[in-house]
Design an enzyme around this catalytic site. Sequence first.
Site, PDB file in Angstrom:
ATOM      1  N   LYS A 147      11.271  -9.161  22.924  1.00 17.56           N
ATOM      2  CA  LYS A 147      10.138  -9.595  23.734  1.00 17.56           C
ATOM      3  C   LYS A 147       9.544  -8.356  24.396  1.00 17.56           C
ATOM      4  O   LYS A 147      10.203  -7.690  25.202  1.00 17.56           O
ATOM      5  CB  LYS A 147      10.577 -10.607  24.796  1.00 17.56           C
ATOM      6  CG  LYS A 147       9.407 -11.189  25.587  1.00 17.56           C
ATOM      7  CD  LYS A 147       9.827 -12.383  26.431  1.00 17.56           C
ATOM      8  CE  LYS A 147       8.629 -13.035  27.122  1.00 17.56           C
ATOM      9  NZ  LYS A 147       8.998 -14.244  27.872  1.00 17.56           N
ATOM     10  N   ASP A 200      11.132 -23.299  36.615  1.00 19.47           N
ATOM     11  CA  ASP A 200      10.053 -23.908  35.830  1.00 19.47           C
ATOM     12  C   ASP A 200      10.646 -24.660  34.639  1.00 19.47           C
ATOM     13  O   ASP A 200      10.597 -24.203  33.506  1.00 19.47           O
ATOM     14  CB  ASP A 200       9.073 -22.834  35.365  1.00 19.47           C
ATOM     15  CG  ASP A 200       7.887 -23.426  34.603  1.00 19.47           C
ATOM     16  OD1 ASP A 200       7.570 -24.610  34.820  1.00 19.47           O
ATOM     17  OD2 ASP A 200       7.285 -22.702  33.789  1.00 19.47           O
ATOM     18  N   GLY A 257       2.186 -14.736  24.169  1.00 13.95           N
ATOM     19  CA  GLY A 257       1.736 -15.387  25.377  1.00 13.95           C
ATOM     20  C   GLY A 257       0.886 -14.468  26.213  1.00 13.95           C
ATOM     21  O   GLY A 257       0.548 -13.353  25.803  1.00 13.95           O
ATOM     22  N   GLY A 258       0.547 -14.930  27.414  1.00 14.77           N
ATOM     23  CA  GLY A 258      -0.306 -14.136  28.278  1.00 14.77           C
ATOM     24  C   GLY A 258       0.401 -12.936  28.871  1.00 14.77           C
ATOM     25  O   GLY A 258      -0.248 -11.976  29.295  1.00 14.77           O
TER      26      GLY A 258
END
Length: 572
Positions: free
Chosen positions: A38, A139, A21-22
Site C-alpha cells: 500500500k 470505522d 483510493g483517495g
Amino acid sequence: MIVRNQQGKIFQLYDKNIGKGGEARILAVNRDSEKVAKIYHKPTSQHEAKIAAMIANPPTQPKTHPAVAWPVDLLYQRKRFVGFLMPKVQGSNAIFKCYLPNNRNKASPAFTWRHLHRTALNLSVAVDSIHARGQVIGDINESNILVSDNALVTFVDTDSFQIKDSFGRNYRCAVGRPEYTPPELQGLDFKTVERRAEHDYFGLGVLIFRLLMKGIHPFAGVLSSRKSVGRVDIYCIKHGLFPYPQNRAVKPPPKAPRFDILHPHIQASFIRCFFSGHQTPFQRPSAKEWRWILERMEKALVVCHQNPNHVYSNHQAQCPWCPVGSPRQKSTAPKVAVPHSNREGFEQKRRTAFLKSLRQQRSPDVAVLLSLFLPGSGQIYTGQVGIGLLYLALTYCLCSTDSLHFLIKLWAIIFYGWVTIDAYLYAKNLNTQQTRIPPKSSTQGKSPAKAVIYSLVPGMGQIYNGQVAIGILCFIATLLSYLTIIGGILFHIGMMHDAYSYAVKTQPVQKICPYCGYQGPPKKVAKGSFPFALFLSLLYIIPGVIYGILKRGHRYICPNCKGGWNMPGFKW
C-alpha cells in the site's frame, strides 16, 4: 517502482489495478503472491509512526487465512517512507455482497443461512483479536470487510484503525459512517474523539444484524409520525428507536424478516446492543460475547426438509423461509465444505431429549396434594429429598409442642401453606427449565376466573382445565378432608388456588429475558426470606412479625438466570 524495507531488502512493485483510493493505491509485489504493498499518495511522518506502532503490536491471526490485513513491513524509497507491506486477500468479496440477497445469489450462490451465521461468528473473532491488543477499529462498515466463499472474514484498510503505541500515544480514526456510528458519537468530529471498544460493539451489532436479517439495517423502518426527519435510520439511532420486537414510534420495513426467526439468545443480544446500550454503551455485547453466543447458536441450526437450501433455528416449529403449503424443491446449490448437522440424526436426538424431559417432569398438582397430606412429601416428590425431610421435621415439631405460644402455632400453619406453595412452584419451574422443545400442539388458554368459579365445587376447576383425573382426585380428597373441618376448608381453598394458577399458566405468555435470552413466563418469588422470618419469630416473635410485614409482596425474575426484570418498555 522499486522500494526497500528497513532491513534493506528490495521489492519491485507493479500496478495491476488491484485497488486505488483517495489516500493510497495497492500494488503487486514481484515474486510474492501472498503480499501486496500500500503506497500513499502523500506519505507523512504521522503515517510512518502509526504503521510502526501497528507492526510492533500485531493481532493473533488464524493459520488458515489473514483475518486482519495487518501491516508487516515498512517501505521506503530513497530513505523516505512511502507505504507498507500487508497480506494479500484473494477470492473474497465485500461483505455487503454477502448479506444482500440479490448480490449474494450472484457472487456466492452456495451461501445459506448457516454460512451467514458462520460469517457473523468469524467477524466477531476478528474484532475480538483486534480488541485483545488494546486497539479499536473505529470505522466499522461494509466496505472494509471481505468475505470468502467459505465464510472466512478479513478486515482491510487497517491503517485507518485507532492505534495506541507502547508510549500511550493514540493515533485516532478520523473517519466513520453514520449508519454504523453509535448514538453517543453521532454528529461529532471524529478527529477529536477517542474511540472505545463499546463504540465498535455498536457497528459490530449492526453488521451481524444485517447478515442474519437479509441485509436490513437494524434501525431502518417506518415512522408512525409523518414529520420530516431526514434519514430514518440515523434518526432512529440518535433517539434509540429500535423497531424490534415492538415499538410504537417506528415499525420494521415491510420486507424485513420476522425478528423471531432469530434464536431467543440472539434476539436478547440485539436488544442489549440497540435498546439497553442506547443509554449505557457498556451493556452492548462485546465481540467475545458474540463469539460465544454464535458458536452455540450455530449448533441449533437445522436444514429444511422441503428445501435443502433453507436453514433455520430449531426453536421454530417450521421453516420460516418456505411459503405455507409450498411443494418440495430440489437443491441446485453446489456443495461447500461447511460443517452442518444431519437432519434425521438431529431430529432423532431432539425427539429423544424431549421425551426424556417429559419423563423427568414433576406434576405441580401432585406436589400440592402430597404436601397437603404430609408436609415435605411434595419436596421429596420433586427431588428435594433433604429439604423435604427438613420441612417434615420442622412442621412436626411446630405442631406437636404444647408449650409454644399461640403465635408459634400460627407460624406453623403459615409454614404448612408455604411448604405446599413451594412444592408447586418448584415443580412448575422444573418443567419450565427442562422442556426446552415445546410439543407441536399448544394448550388452549383457559379463563382463570371461570376456573375459580367452577372450583366452588371441589375439583371442577381442574376438570375445566382439562385435568380430569386430578379433578376427580381433588373432589374425593376434599370430601375426606372435611372430616376435619379446618383441614377441609384449607384444602378446598388450596384447590381453588391451584385451579386458578393452572388456568393462568395456560395463557400464551412469551417474553424474552435481555440477559440470557430465556423465552417464556417469569418466575414470581417472595421479596423476603421466609426461613429467616420464621427463625426470627421462633426466637423473638415481634422482630419476625415486623420483618414479615416489611418484606411482604413478590417480584418477578427470570427462571433461567435469576435476573430481575426491570427494563422500561418491556414488562412481563
